[in-house]
Motif scaffolding. Structure first.
Motif, PDB file in Angstrom:
ATOM      1  N   ALA A  61      38.943  45.110  10.654  1.00 57.00           N
ATOM      2  CA  ALA A  61      38.616  44.807   9.500  1.00 57.00           C
ATOM      3  C   ALA A  61      39.491  45.634   8.504  1.00 57.00           C
ATOM      4  CB  ALA A  61      37.220  45.238   9.482  1.00 57.00           C
ATOM      5  N   ARG A  62      39.478  44.720   7.178  1.00 56.22           N
ATOM      6  CA  ARG A  62      40.033  45.255   6.102  1.00 56.22           C
ATOM      7  C   ARG A  62      39.064  45.217   4.866  1.00 56.22           C
ATOM      8  NH1 ARG A  62      45.215  45.898   7.389  1.00 56.22           N
ATOM      9  NH2 ARG A  62      46.517  44.632   8.600  1.00 56.22           N
ATOM     10  N   ILE A  63      39.362  46.009   3.911  1.00 58.37           N
ATOM     11  CA  ILE A  63      38.256  46.432   2.802  1.00 58.37           C
ATOM     12  C   ILE A  63      39.305  46.812   1.558  1.00 58.37           C
ATOM     13  CG2 ILE A  63      36.455  47.546   1.784  1.00 58.37           C
ATOM     14  CD1 ILE A  63      35.650  48.485   4.775  1.00 58.37           C
ATOM     15  N   ASP A  64      39.118  45.738   0.472  1.00 53.61           N
ATOM     16  CA  ASP A  64      39.742  45.907  -0.652  1.00 53.61           C
ATOM     17  C   ASP A  64      39.096  47.232  -1.500  1.00 53.61           C
ATOM     18  OD1 ASP A  64      40.822  45.670  -3.361  1.00 53.61           O
ATOM     19  OD2 ASP A  64      40.546  43.756  -3.416  1.00 53.61           O
ATOM     20  N   MET A  65      39.821  48.118  -1.712  1.00 57.24           N
ATOM     21  CA  MET A  65      39.132  49.500  -2.373  1.00 57.24           C
ATOM     22  C   MET A  65      39.026  49.173  -3.932  1.00 57.24           C
ATOM     23  SD  MET A  65      38.843  51.455   0.126  1.00 57.24           S
ATOM     24  CE  MET A  65      38.620  53.151  -0.499  1.00 57.24           C
ATOM     25  N   ASP A  66      39.590  48.149  -4.277  1.00 56.15           N
ATOM     26  CA  ASP A  66      39.412  47.892  -5.680  1.00 56.15           C
ATOM     27  C   ASP A  66      38.021  47.216  -5.917  1.00 56.15           C
ATOM     28  OD1 ASP A  66      40.427  48.037  -8.308  1.00 56.15           O
ATOM     29  OD2 ASP A  66      40.785  45.825  -8.422  1.00 56.15           O
ATOM     30  N   SER A  67      37.584  46.502  -4.793  1.00 55.76           N
ATOM     31  CA  SER A  67      36.196  45.808  -5.099  1.00 55.76           C
ATOM     32  C   SER A  67      35.012  46.755  -4.918  1.00 55.76           C
ATOM     33  CB  SER A  67      36.133  44.856  -3.873  1.00 55.76           C
ATOM     34  OG  SER A  67      35.948  45.332  -2.771  1.00 55.76           O
ATOM     35  N   ILE A  68      35.187  47.889  -5.067  1.00 57.05           N
ATOM     36  CA  ILE A  68      33.838  48.916  -5.109  1.00 57.05           C
ATOM     37  C   ILE A  68      32.857  48.589  -6.013  1.00 57.05           C
ATOM     38  CG2 ILE A  68      34.896  50.805  -6.359  1.00 57.05           C
ATOM     39  CD1 ILE A  68      33.453  52.688  -4.239  1.00 57.05           C
ATOM     40  N   ASP A  69      31.676  48.534  -5.816  1.00 61.36           N
ATOM     41  CA  ASP A  69      30.560  48.238  -6.925  1.00 61.36           C
ATOM     42  C   ASP A  69      29.492  49.044  -6.586  1.00 61.36           C
ATOM     43  OD1 ASP A  69      28.653  47.130  -8.631  1.00 61.36           O
ATOM     44  OD2 ASP A  69      29.181  45.156  -7.987  1.00 61.36           O
TER      45      ASP A  69
END
Length: 186
Positions: A61-69
């Motif tokens: 899995a990959r998570i875009d860190m900029d997409s934190i909400d």
């Protein structure tokens, strides 16, 4: 199928893509020593491979860190900063499984989690929710997973002390995943 596979009703062998519109990558952390703040990541992707023997299955899995909400823009901007995730230099969080274990009905996915360039082994308690057809002629699978990590072990070691003791942000992060995946077709 192995005897282990028989324990999973409707189990389907194959390669699956995580459906981000029907999945959640969320977390919670103690705030001000009195409550918990919850948040999630809006952008992520993943691949699950279910093997004939489920203990030989894998996930990446990959998570875009900029997409934190966290539902508060100022806090999200601070979390993206060098004080926390340093998103300018570390754009992704990744997970790659190294082992799948079962103890009866209890499943664990062990893997390498990388945050801010630091990799640590984590154990995800896994619930297999099921496999079945969808309304579009495809096949879906559902999983829930949970773990607890120390943010400091991943280089997110800012301490914001409070007057009278305690800290603004706790060290323990509870990670909760609700994953729906779609079977790839040939």
């Amino acid at each position: 199928m192995t005897s282990t596979a028989v324990q999973i009703p409707g189990y389907v062998v194959g390669t699956w893509d995580v459906d981000p519109t029907h999945s959640t990558v969320g977390f919670s952390v103690r705030h001000m020593m009195v409550s918990k703040v919850r948040g999630y990541f809006r952008e992520f992707s993943g691949e699950i491979v279910t093997a004939e023997d489920p203990t030989r299955s894998s996930v990446t899995a990959r998570i875009d860190m900029d997409s934190i909400d966290t539902r508060q823009a100022q806090r999200d901007a601070h979390i993206r900063s060098a004080d926390f995730f340093d998103v300018a230099n570390h754009t992704e969080m990744t997970f790659r499984s190294t082992e799948v274990r079962t103890d009866g009905a209890d499943w664990t996915v062990v893997g390498d989690l990388t945050v801010k360039g630091i990799t640590r082994q984590v154990d995800l308690g896994l619930e297999v929710n099921g496999f079945g057809p969808d309304a579009y002629g495809g096949t879906r699978a559902g999983f829930s997973a949970r773990t607890e990590i120390s943010r400091k072990e991943f280089g997110v070691d800012i301490d914001l002390p409070m007057d009278g003791g305690g800290v603004v942000v706790g060290d323990k992060i509870t990670v909760e995943l609700e994953i729906e995946a779609v079977l790839r077709t040939a």
